[in-house]
Design a protein around this motif. Structure first.
Motif, PDB file in Angstrom:
ATOM      1  N   LYS A  12       0.849  -1.187   0.000  1.00 12.64           N
ATOM      2  CA  LYS A  12       0.000   0.000   0.000  1.00 12.64           C
ATOM      3  C   LYS A  12       0.888   1.240   0.000  1.00 12.64           C
ATOM      4  O   LYS A  12       1.945   1.253   0.635  1.00 12.64           O
ATOM      5  N   TYR A  37      -3.561   7.779   3.298  1.00 13.03           N
ATOM      6  CA  TYR A  37      -3.661   6.569   2.494  1.00 13.03           C
ATOM      7  C   TYR A  37      -4.861   6.697   1.567  1.00 13.03           C
ATOM      8  O   TYR A  37      -5.905   7.211   1.961  1.00 13.03           O
ATOM      9  N   GLY A  38      -4.703   6.192   0.358  1.00  7.80           N
ATOM     10  CA  GLY A  38      -5.819   6.201  -0.594  1.00  7.80           C
ATOM     11  C   GLY A  38      -5.800   7.427  -1.477  1.00  7.80           C
ATOM     12  O   GLY A  38      -4.951   8.304  -1.361  1.00  7.80           O
ATOM     13  N   THR A  39      -6.773   7.448  -2.387  1.00  3.62           N
ATOM     14  CA  THR A  39      -6.894   8.569  -3.308  1.00  3.62           C
ATOM     15  C   THR A  39      -8.273   9.185  -3.140  1.00  3.62           C
ATOM     16  O   THR A  39      -9.244   8.485  -2.838  1.00  3.62           O
ATOM     17  N   PRO A  40      -8.356  10.504  -3.351  1.00  2.00           N
ATOM     18  CA  PRO A  40      -9.670  11.157  -3.212  1.00  2.00           C
ATOM     19  C   PRO A  40     -10.680  10.506  -4.137  1.00  2.00           C
ATOM     20  O   PRO A  40     -10.321  10.132  -5.241  1.00  2.00           O
ATOM     21  N   PRO A  41     -11.903  10.335  -3.770  1.00  5.10           N
ATOM     22  CA  PRO A  41     -12.526  10.815  -2.525  1.00  5.10           C
ATOM     23  C   PRO A  41     -12.409   9.819  -1.377  1.00  5.10           C
ATOM     24  O   PRO A  41     -12.986  10.028  -0.320  1.00  5.10           O
ATOM     25  N   ASP A  42     -11.636   8.747  -1.545  1.00  5.20           N
ATOM     26  CA  ASP A  42     -11.550   7.693  -0.528  1.00  5.20           C
ATOM     27  C   ASP A  42     -10.265   7.786   0.287  1.00  5.20           C
ATOM     28  O   ASP A  42      -9.690   6.775   0.657  1.00  5.20           O
ATOM     29  N   THR A  43      -9.814   8.991   0.568  1.00  6.80           N
ATOM     30  CA  THR A  43      -8.581   9.194   1.325  1.00  6.80           C
ATOM     31  C   THR A  43      -8.841   9.013   2.812  1.00  6.80           C
ATOM     32  O   THR A  43      -9.826   9.517   3.353  1.00  6.80           O
ATOM     33  N   ILE A  44      -7.948   8.294   3.455  1.00  8.24           N
ATOM     34  CA  ILE A  44      -7.999   8.124   4.903  1.00  8.24           C
ATOM     35  C   ILE A  44      -6.811   8.885   5.479  1.00  8.24           C
ATOM     36  O   ILE A  44      -5.670   8.688   5.050  1.00  8.24           O
ATOM     37  N   THR A  45      -7.073   9.765   6.434  1.00  7.55           N
ATOM     38  CA  THR A  45      -6.027  10.555   7.065  1.00  7.55           C
ATOM     39  C   THR A  45      -6.048  10.296   8.556  1.00  7.55           C
ATOM     40  O   THR A  45      -7.118  10.249   9.170  1.00  7.55           O
TER      41      THR A  45
END
Length: 162
Positions: A12, A37-45
């Motif tokens: 990842k 982690y992830g790409t917009p719109p599924d970003t986890i911060t």
């Protein structure tokens, strides 16, 4: 029936920004880190922060990076951003290889400071595929400014509670 081992899952991709702060050096200090982690719109911060009553700025910079990398639950491909030349250059230029070869002594024969944190970071550098990225501090880089705020805020909260 296929008895061949399956291909390992790809690593990842995680972006990390870290910073440390100190009021006096030594003095009370704080550290902050943001993991993305992830790409917009599924970003986890995820934000991490902490403080110590008597420390140095370098210890807080190293602690932020160690805590962020240790928070990852599995090996990842990481781009770790810091405004600490001490941290970034140590990994980019592999200073620790010489330290270990010399029994944790610098070229001037003096002991390496913060060995405990360097050992934590080296273990995480082995665990993850880390790209160490230097960013200019206080230059308007949004996530770098954010982690600076986390570090300073953690330090101030600790000082107010004492």
């Amino acid at each position: 029936m296929n008895l061949e081992p399956s291909d390992p899952e790809p690593l990842k991709d995680v972006t990390i920004y870290t910073d440390g702060a100190c009021s006096g050096n030594p003095g009370p200090g704080g550290w902050g880190a943001t993991l993305v982690y992830g790409t917009p719109p599924d970003t986890i911060t995820r934000d991490l922060k902490g403080a110590e009553p008597e420390t140095t700025n370098n210890r807080m910079e190293l602690t932020a990076a160690a805590e962020a990398l240790e928070a990852l639950q599995e090996p990842c491909r990481v781009r770790l951003h810091s405004d600490s030349a001490y941290l970034i250059n140590a990994f980019k230029d592999r200073w620790m290889d010489g330290w270990v070869r010399r029994g944790w002594k610098k070229a001037d024969k003096k002991p390496v400071l913060n060995r405990d944190l360097w050992e934590r970071l080296m273990a995480q550098d082995e665990r993850h595929d880390v790209a160490w990225v230097k960013v200019k501090g206080h230059a308007g880089v949004p996530l770098n400014e954010h982690v600076d705020g986390l570090a300073v805020g953690a330090m101030r909260t600790m000082m107010a509670e004492r």
